[in-house]
Design a protein around this motif. Structure first.
Motif, PDB file in Angstrom:
ATOM      1  N   MET A   1      52.283 -24.107  46.432  1.00 49.54           N
ATOM      2  CA  MET A   1      53.461 -23.329  46.783  1.00 49.54           C
ATOM      3  C   MET A   1      53.274 -21.903  46.278  1.00 49.54           C
ATOM      4  N   ALA A   2      53.707 -20.950  47.075  1.00 54.58           N
ATOM      5  CA  ALA A   2      53.549 -19.546  46.712  1.00 54.58           C
ATOM      6  C   ALA A   2      54.536 -19.185  45.613  1.00 54.58           C
ATOM      7  N   GLU A   3      54.049 -18.408  44.676  1.00 55.63           N
ATOM      8  CA  GLU A   3      54.881 -17.982  43.560  1.00 55.63           C
ATOM      9  C   GLU A   3      55.695 -16.765  43.980  1.00 55.63           C
ATOM     10  N   VAL A   4      57.005 -16.815  43.696  1.00 57.35           N
ATOM     11  CA  VAL A   4      57.892 -15.698  44.026  1.00 57.35           C
ATOM     12  C   VAL A   4      57.829 -14.706  42.885  1.00 57.35           C
ATOM     13  N   LYS A   5      57.488 -13.468  43.225  1.00 59.32           N
ATOM     14  CA  LYS A   5      57.350 -12.436  42.204  1.00 59.32           C
ATOM     15  C   LYS A   5      58.726 -11.852  41.890  1.00 59.32           C
ATOM     16  N   LYS A   6      59.014 -11.737  40.601  1.00 61.06           N
ATOM     17  CA  LYS A   6      60.280 -11.124  40.173  1.00 61.06           C
ATOM     18  C   LYS A   6      60.225  -9.630  40.426  1.00 61.06           C
ATOM     19  N   GLU A   7      61.428  -9.069  40.653  1.00 60.82           N
ATOM     20  CA  GLU A   7      61.525  -7.614  40.783  1.00 60.82           C
ATOM     21  C   GLU A   7      61.215  -6.955  39.457  1.00 60.82           C
ATOM     22  N   ASN A   8      60.756  -5.760  39.509  1.00 63.69           N
ATOM     23  CA  ASN A   8      60.505  -4.935  38.336  1.00 63.69           C
ATOM     24  C   ASN A   8      61.777  -4.866  37.484  1.00 63.69           C
ATOM     25  N   TRP A   9      61.626  -4.814  36.153  1.00 64.01           N
ATOM     26  CA  TRP A   9      62.765  -4.766  35.243  1.00 64.01           C
ATOM     27  C   TRP A   9      63.650  -3.553  35.539  1.00 64.01           C
ATOM     28  N   PHE A  10      63.022  -2.407  35.830  1.00 65.23           N
ATOM     29  CA  PHE A  10      63.795  -1.189  36.109  1.00 65.23           C
ATOM     30  C   PHE A  10      64.616  -1.341  37.381  1.00 65.23           C
ATOM     31  N   LYS A  11      64.059  -1.980  38.396  1.00 65.14           N
ATOM     32  CA  LYS A  11      64.806  -2.191  39.647  1.00 65.14           C
ATOM     33  C   LYS A  11      65.984  -3.125  39.405  1.00 65.14           C
ATOM     34  N   ARG A  12      65.751  -4.191  38.630  1.00 65.69           N
ATOM     35  CA  ARG A  12      66.855  -5.118  38.329  1.00 65.69           C
ATOM     36  C   ARG A  12      67.949  -4.406  37.551  1.00 65.69           C
ATOM     37  N   ALA A  13      67.550  -3.589  36.580  1.00 62.60           N
ATOM     38  CA  ALA A  13      68.537  -2.851  35.781  1.00 62.60           C
ATOM     39  C   ALA A  13      69.298  -1.862  36.658  1.00 62.60           C
ATOM     40  N   TRP A  14      68.585  -1.183  37.547  1.00 56.79           N
ATOM     41  CA  TRP A  14      69.226  -0.205  38.434  1.00 56.79           C
ATOM     42  C   TRP A  14      70.225  -0.898  39.354  1.00 56.79           C
TER      43      TRP A  14
END
Length: 80
Positions: A1-14
């Motif tokens: 199964m393909a691993e889902v990459k988390k968004e960058n911390w800065f993008k999540r914070a923004w």
């Protein structure tokens, strides 16, 4: 199964910050602000309460000090 990459911390914070301010703006639209007359009336009530409590404390403080001093004198006279 393909691993889902988390968004960058800065993008999540923004995105979280943007969401917070959107919700804040939405909630502030619901606020019913008091009229100047209501503000004045409430201010006068607060000032009156502060004055009444201040006078009570001003009168109670010497009476309490007198009572405590008499109690200390009574205990002191019993021990000597």
């Amino acid at each position: 199964m393909a691993e889902v990459k988390k968004e960058n911390w800065f993008k999540r914070a923004w995105h979280g910050t943007c969401k917070y301010f959107r919700e804040l703006k939405s909630e502030l639209k619901k606020v019913v602000w008091p009229t100047p007359k209501q503000v004045l009336k409430n201010t006068m009530v607060v000032i009156a309460c502060v004055v009444v409590i201040g006078v009570f404390i001003w009168l109670f403080d010497p009476a309490a000090r007198f009572g405590v001093n008499k109690l200390i004198d009574a205990v002191h006279s019993l021990t000597h």
